[in-house]
Scaffold this active site. Structure first.
Site, mmCIF file in Angstrom:
data_model
loop_
_atom_site.group_PDB
_atom_site.id
_atom_site.type_symbol
_atom_site.label_atom_id
_atom_site.label_comp_id
_atom_site.label_asym_id
_atom_site.label_seq_id
_atom_site.Cartn_x
_atom_site.Cartn_y
_atom_site.Cartn_z
ATOM 1 N N ALA A 66 0.872 -1.176 0.000
ATOM 2 C CA ALA A 66 0.000 0.000 0.000
ATOM 3 C C ALA A 66 0.908 1.225 0.000
ATOM 4 O O ALA A 66 2.064 1.160 0.428
ATOM 5 C CB ALA A 66 -0.883 -0.028 1.236
ATOM 6 N N GLY A 111 0.657 -5.017 0.899
ATOM 7 C CA GLY A 111 -0.535 -5.108 0.046
ATOM 8 C C GLY A 111 -0.274 -5.857 -1.257
ATOM 9 O O GLY A 111 -1.212 -6.398 -1.857
ATOM 10 N N GLU A 114 -0.518 -9.428 -0.384
ATOM 11 C CA GLU A 114 -1.949 -9.661 -0.113
ATOM 12 C C GLU A 114 -2.753 -9.746 -1.410
ATOM 13 O O GLU A 114 -3.685 -10.551 -1.527
ATOM 14 C CB GLU A 114 -2.476 -8.549 0.796
ATOM 15 C CG GLU A 114 -1.867 -8.631 2.202
ATOM 16 C CD GLU A 114 -2.131 -7.401 3.057
ATOM 17 O OE1 GLU A 114 -1.828 -6.277 2.604
ATOM 18 O OE2 GLU A 114 -2.645 -7.545 4.177
ATOM 19 N N GLU A 134 4.840 -4.922 7.347
ATOM 20 C CA GLU A 134 4.076 -3.849 8.007
ATOM 21 C C GLU A 134 4.535 -3.524 9.427
ATOM 22 O O GLU A 134 4.549 -2.361 9.813
ATOM 23 C CB GLU A 134 2.576 -4.198 8.029
ATOM 24 C CG GLU A 134 1.875 -4.051 6.687
ATOM 25 C CD GLU A 134 1.920 -5.310 5.841
ATOM 26 O OE1 GLU A 134 2.716 -6.238 6.142
ATOM 27 O OE2 GLU A 134 1.163 -5.375 4.861
HETATM 28 N N1 CAA Z 1 4.599 3.148 -0.865
HETATM 29 C C1 CAA Z 1 5.009 4.304 -1.414
HETATM 30 N N2 CAA Z 1 6.154 4.432 -2.112
HETATM 31 C C2 CAA Z 1 6.916 3.337 -2.244
HETATM 32 C C3 CAA Z 1 6.553 2.090 -1.696
HETATM 33 C C4 CAA Z 1 5.320 2.015 -0.978
HETATM 34 N N3 CAA Z 1 4.879 0.872 -0.451
HETATM 35 N N4 CAA Z 1 7.518 1.203 -1.982
HETATM 36 C C5 CAA Z 1 8.450 1.853 -2.703
HETATM 37 N N5 CAA Z 1 8.096 3.147 -2.863
HETATM 38 C C6 CAA Z 1 8.822 4.211 -3.566
HETATM 39 C C7 CAA Z 1 10.016 4.680 -2.753
HETATM 40 O O1 CAA Z 1 9.611 5.617 -1.776
HETATM 41 C C8 CAA Z 1 10.882 5.282 -3.845
HETATM 42 O O2 CAA Z 1 10.369 6.545 -4.160
HETATM 43 P P1 CAA Z 1 11.404 7.786 -4.460
HETATM 44 O O3 CAA Z 1 12.154 7.339 -5.688
HETATM 45 O O4 CAA Z 1 10.482 8.927 -4.726
HETATM 46 O O5 CAA Z 1 12.274 7.924 -3.261
HETATM 47 C C9 CAA Z 1 10.619 4.366 -5.047
HETATM 48 O O6 CAA Z 1 9.396 3.689 -4.764
HETATM 49 C C10 CAA Z 1 11.701 3.328 -5.232
HETATM 50 O O7 CAA Z 1 11.847 2.641 -3.996
HETATM 51 P P2 CAA Z 1 13.270 2.465 -3.260
HETATM 52 O O8 CAA Z 1 14.175 3.596 -3.589
HETATM 53 O O9 CAA Z 1 12.995 2.204 -1.822
HETATM 54 O O10 CAA Z 1 13.790 1.144 -4.007
HETATM 55 P P3 CAA Z 1 14.785 0.051 -3.417
HETATM 56 O O11 CAA Z 1 15.142 -0.821 -4.583
HETATM 57 O O12 CAA Z 1 15.880 0.670 -2.635
HETATM 58 O O13 CAA Z 1 13.879 -0.812 -2.385
HETATM 59 C C11 CAA Z 1 11.895 -1.947 -1.630
HETATM 60 C C12 CAA Z 1 12.792 -1.556 -2.829
HETATM 61 C C13 CAA Z 1 12.659 -2.944 -0.766
HETATM 62 C C14 CAA Z 1 10.649 -2.606 -2.199
HETATM 63 C C15 CAA Z 1 11.561 -0.699 -0.814
HETATM 64 O O14 CAA Z 1 11.052 0.289 -1.689
HETATM 65 C C16 CAA Z 1 10.539 -0.931 0.265
HETATM 66 O O15 CAA Z 1 10.870 -1.461 1.320
HETATM 67 N N6 CAA Z 1 9.262 -0.502 0.025
HETATM 68 C C17 CAA Z 1 8.233 -0.524 1.015
HETATM 69 C C18 CAA Z 1 7.714 -1.926 1.227
HETATM 70 C C19 CAA Z 1 6.641 -1.953 2.316
HETATM 71 O O16 CAA Z 1 6.902 -1.633 3.450
HETATM 72 N N7 CAA Z 1 5.422 -2.352 1.937
HETATM 73 C C20 CAA Z 1 4.326 -2.455 2.856
HETATM 74 C C21 CAA Z 1 3.509 -1.218 2.836
HETATM 75 S S1 CAA Z 1 2.278 -1.196 4.099
HETATM 76 C C22 CAA Z 1 0.986 -2.121 3.510
HETATM 77 O O17 CAA Z 1 1.035 -2.653 2.423
HETATM 78 C C23 CAA Z 1 -0.195 -2.175 4.415
HETATM 79 C C24 CAA Z 1 -1.246 -3.124 4.007
HETATM 80 O O18 CAA Z 1 -1.187 -4.306 4.271
HETATM 81 C C25 CAA Z 1 -2.450 -2.646 3.385
#
Ligand code: CAA
Length: 260
Positions: A66, A111, A114, A134
């Site tokens: 998400a 998400g 999921e 999360e």
């Molecule tokens: N939401 C918003 N933006 C996201 C995102 C997310 N879930 N995942 C990645 N992005 C964005 C980053 O912020 C980044 O944006 P900028 O270029 O503007 O800085 C861009 O995508 C590229 O990401 P990274 O620079 O972080 O890329 P990376 O290769 O270094 O890492 C990754 C990749 C490991 C997937 C890392 O992006 C990450 O950990 N993402 C978040 C994963 C996460 O925590 N997901 C769970 C979300 S909560 C949820 O989903 C709740 C639910 O159950 C409903």
């Protein structure tokens, strides 16, 4: 309808929904969830669509979760609405009367994992990564992760993954039964289409009834599941496909199913 955050294609009976927000690794904001919901309505109504494939655009992510930037300032009420909407959209996939295949081409986190779990069949490319990270954000999975992950991989592994937020690779996902096949990234969509074609060569009413029986049984006691199975089995015998399927077997020829 025109979409901004997803692509929707129809190729020979197979509808392909690709989540397409490359700048945020296909993260699901509310607008994207609404578009997925709309696309699901369209494929549900379109009689030409027999099987659906869901994937992520690009080579890095299926869906990285998400959208964290959108969730950051949510109050509890908004967060509840967001979770309920995501759950509703994913439940639509699960209840759809057509098989849905997730072709997981990269990060499937939060998400994203999921979304994949709501699909009937999950296949992945070698570079795919799965996880429910999360708790590392101070929240819990909200689009069904606490419910579907234990049903798919068992309670102990699900708790380990959800409490630690660990990411696992495609091979580990295969080992624990989170995906059923792992292929080269260039072959992922081809493999998803092959599975779709194989399903479409069968009696599609039977496939639909099997989906319903499995879905009902997985969440019910065994007597309820068995009773549903027997009724659905009986319904098959009211179809032309059952007559054709059995006649073709006995006449040693390929069946010509008509989905009736
Ligand atoms: N939401 C918003 N933006 C996201 C995102 C997310 N879930 N995942 C990645 N992005 C964005 C980053 O912020 C980044 O944006 P900028 O270029 O503007 O800085 C861009 O995508 C590229 O990401 P990274 O620079 O972080 O890329 P990376 O290769 O270094 O890492 C990754 C990749 C490991 C997937 C890392 O992006 C990450 O950990 N993402 C978040 C994963 C996460 O925590 N997901 C769970 C979300 S909560 C949820 O989903 C709740 C639910 O159950 C409903």
């Amino acid at each position: 309808m025109e979409f901004k955050n997803i692509k929707l294609e129809l190729n020979e009976g197979v509808s392909l929904i690709a989540i397409d927000r490359p700048k945020s690794l296909n993260a699901l904001n509310l607008e994207t969830l609404k578009e997925i919901d709309q696309a699901l309505e369209e494929v549900k109504e379109n009689e030409e669509v027999k099987v659906v494939i869901i994937t992520g655009a690009g080579e890095k992510a299926f869906v990285a979760g998400a959208d964290i930037s959108e969730m950051k300032d949510m109050n509890p009420l908004k967060a509840k609405e967001f979770a309920e909407f995501g759950q509703k959209v994913f439940r639509k996939i699960e209840l759809m009367k057509k098989p849905v295949i997730a072709a997981v081409n990269g990060y499937a986190l939060g998400g994203g994992c999921e979304l994949a779990m709501a699909c009937d069949i999950r296949i992945a490319s070698h570079n795919a990564k799965f996880g429910q990270p999360e708790v590392g954000l101070g929240i819990i999975p909200g689009f069904g992760g606490t419910q579907r992950l234990p049903r798919i991989v068992g309670v102990s592994k699900a708790k380990e993954l959800i409490y630690t937020g660990d990411m696992i690779d495609a091979e580990e996902a295969l080992r624990i039964g989170l995906v059923s096949k792992v292929v080269e990234q260039e072959k992922l969509l081809e493999e998803a289409y092959n599975i779709a074609k194989k399903i479409m060569s069968k009696g599609m009413i039977a496939v639909r009834l099997a989906k319903e029986a499995i879905n009902i049984g997985i969440n019910a006691d065994i007597e309820t599941g068995m009773s549903y199975e027997a009724k659905a089995f009986a319904v098959c015998f009211a179809t032309e496909d059952q007559k054709e399927g059995m006649a073709a077997f006995l006449e040693k020829r390929a069946p010509k199913f008509v989905d009736k």
